[in-house]
Design an enzyme around this catalytic site. Structure first.
Site, short mmCIF file in Angstrom:
data_model
loop_
_atom_site.label_atom_id
_atom_site.label_comp_id
_atom_site.label_asym_id
_atom_site.label_seq_id
_atom_site.Cartn_x
_atom_site.Cartn_y
_atom_site.Cartn_z
N ASP A 1 48.84 38.86 43.67
CA ASP A 1 50.17 38.98 42.84
C ASP A 1 51.33 38.62 43.61
OD1 ASP A 1 52.37 40.97 42.12
OD2 ASP A 1 50.67 42.52 41.30
N CYS B 1 55.39 42.46 36.82
CA CYS B 1 54.07 42.34 36.60
C CYS B 1 53.52 42.59 35.38
CB CYS B 1 53.13 43.50 37.66
SG CYS B 1 53.81 43.29 39.26
N ASP C 1 50.57 36.48 38.75
CA ASP C 1 51.25 36.72 37.80
C ASP C 1 52.79 36.41 37.61
OD1 ASP C 1 52.03 38.54 39.98
OD2 ASP C 1 51.42 40.55 39.08
N HIS C 2 53.40 36.41 38.86
CA HIS C 2 54.92 35.94 38.77
C HIS C 2 54.97 35.29 40.36
CE1 HIS C 2 55.37 39.52 40.64
NE2 HIS C 2 55.09 40.40 39.56
#
Length: 501
Positions: free
Chosen positions: A13, A53, A306-307
């Protein structure tokens, strides 16, 4: 026929796309991800479709752009009619296992009004078996394991997890062998050891390097704060904020603003790099296990995030807005038949991952998918008709706390932006409110993306071209569930669905 290929789908994450040793970062050391890239394909310009998220993971799991899946923020339900990676795997005969979390909000139309899932957004993506569910806000299995090991975790566990150890600035109150990263890795390895010869599909979703910016020893001091690169930003916070009204508000928000103190900013970056190193070490354990058990050659390994994370660039922390730092993420794939040590500099996107998994496993591609399979790159035969740009979106509405809506006098549907970014420019389109005009960066002359020239008459023709290209992109990718069907008098239902481009 039972599946015969394993799939290890790893996400970490908030991992920036530039923060890999293999990507040439001047400070970060990721020997195990570099090792993975050395035996697979590394996609250097891979972009997530959304932040934060929940919306980003919805795109990753469904293969759909935000404008189509419409789970626009953490807590927005994911429409139950959408297919996803776990359901695809289940139809192939796998029993998809989840270790970590998917940040999926249940469709309220599918449950009763008193269902407990309506009181949290960190649900489980349909199709996954939550072997070890560790949502960020409720990591109870990990906390119980700490207590079982004699660690005094208070009822208010946030004071234990989110605050540094006494006498330190960035060290966790638990040591490395008790970290959540280690716990999740151990849980997966224990499960994988029991699978025998049966093919498996596992999603290992690490929380780190998601904040808080704390790391267990020795990772908290692994990198010298004086060695970190300077943040990418304008000369002053005021100059940066003058770029656009929304940015001017965001960079002063207490939750989003980067530290004013230079040393604090450096320590934050160094800690972030240590958090990456911890995750990388545990990915090494996973790769070692695959080698030791003889399963490496029959396992598809996917690593992404995710980012990204702003990390002080543009005077901001966390993930939002339109800067590359929030959306550019790593992607590395390895598996049977995949070429070794290859890098791809074309623009790839999260919506491409589900089509890639489908093609690697021989599954039918869901019609909903907006992306294209990356398998030509994996086989060493790049296509000549690949996209020349990346697209991502950010929705900043909040039905529960409409801060920005009130500040700018926006409706919820005006709280949205979309980005088209290619080699030479970046265009940001807002949803039409006069207080939020478009943005354009000339990347050739302004690679740091600091000077907004959308209002400069010299760029009028260029901005129009990007705006028209964005409109064409949205028109090509609008929702299409029934659009390839026609009811006819001569043949009844006729169906023809064209591939995505």
């Amino acid at each position: 026929m039972a599946p015969d290929v394993n799939v290890l789908f790893i996400t970490a994450d908030q991992w920036r796309g530039d923060s890999l040793g293999a990507a040439g970062h001047p400070v970060v050391r990721t020997p195990n991800l570099d090792r993975l890239a050395g035996s697979g394909v590394a996609f250097r310009r891979h972009f997530a479709q959304a932040a934060p998220c929940g919306p980003s993971r919805a795109a990753l799991y469904t293969g759909m752009y935000l404008m189509n899946h419409r789970s626009v923020l953490n807590g927005t339900p994911l429409d139950a009619r959408h297919d996803n990676v776990a359901l695809v795997a289940r139809r192939l005969g796998y029993e998809p296992a989840l270790f970590g979390y998917t940040d999926t909000s249940v469709d309220p139309r599918t449950v009763g009004p008193d269902d407990a899932r309506l009181y949290r957004y960190e649900g489980v993506l349909p199709g996954f078996d939550p072997v070890c569910h560790l949502p960020e806000g409720e990591p109870f299995e990990w906390l119980e394991s700490l207590r079982a090991d004699g660690i005094d975790v208070p009822d208010d566990w946030r004071t234990f997890v989110d605050r540094p150890a006494p006498g330190t600035s960035r060290r966790t109150q638990y040591d490395a062998k008790h970290s959540q990263t280690r716990f999740l890795t151990d849980r997966f390895l224990h499960w994988a050891d029991r699978q025998g010869s049966r093919a498996w599909f596992a999603h290992l979703s690490f929380l780190r390097p998601h904040p808080p910016f704390l790391a267990p020893a020795p990772y908290d001091t692994m990198f010298d704060p004086q060695s970190v690169p300077a943040p990418v930003r304008a000369r002053s916070r005021a100059q940066e904020g003058a770029q656009h009204p929304l940015l001017g508000m965001m960079i002063d928000h207490p939750f989003l603003k980067s530290p004013d103190d230079d040393q604090e900013q450096r320590e934050l970056q160094a800690t972030y790099y240590g958090m990456l190193a911890e995750v990388d070490d545990h990915i090494g354990l996973l790769l070692d296990w695959l080698d030791a058990t003889g399963q490496a050659d029959r396992t598809v390994v996917i690593f992404t995030s995710d980012h990204g994370e702003n990390l002080g660039d543009h005077y901001m922390l966390h993930k939002l807005g339109w800067f590359d730092q929030s959306y550019h993420v790593p992607l590395i794939l390895r598996g049977p038949g995949v070429v070794d040590a290859s890098t791809v500099d074309a623009f790839t996107e999260h919506v491409d991952i589900l089509p890639t998994i489908c093609e690697l496993l021989g599954a039918e591609l869901p019609l909903q998918c907006d992306g294209r399979a990356l398998t030509p790159w994996l086989r060493g035969a790049p296509p000549d008709d690949w996209r020349q740009e990346a697209h991502f979106e950010f929705d900043f509405r909040d039905p529960d706390s409409p801060l920005l809506e009130d500040a700018f006098g926006l409706t919820m549907e005006e709280c949205a932006l979309a980005v088209l970014r290619d080699d030479h420019g970046k265009y940001v389109q807002f949803a039409g409110h006069p207080q939020l005009p478009p943005i354009f960066f000339d990347i050739d002359t302004d690679p740091a993306q600091i000077r907004n020239v959308a209002g400069d008459p010299a760029y009028a023709t260029t901005v129009l071209d990007y705006a028209q290209r964005m409109l064409a992109w949205r028109m090509r990718h609008t929702e299409r569930t029934l659009t390839g069907m026609k009811l006819t008098m001569h043949a009844g239902l006729v169906e023809r669905n064209a591939p995505r481009r």
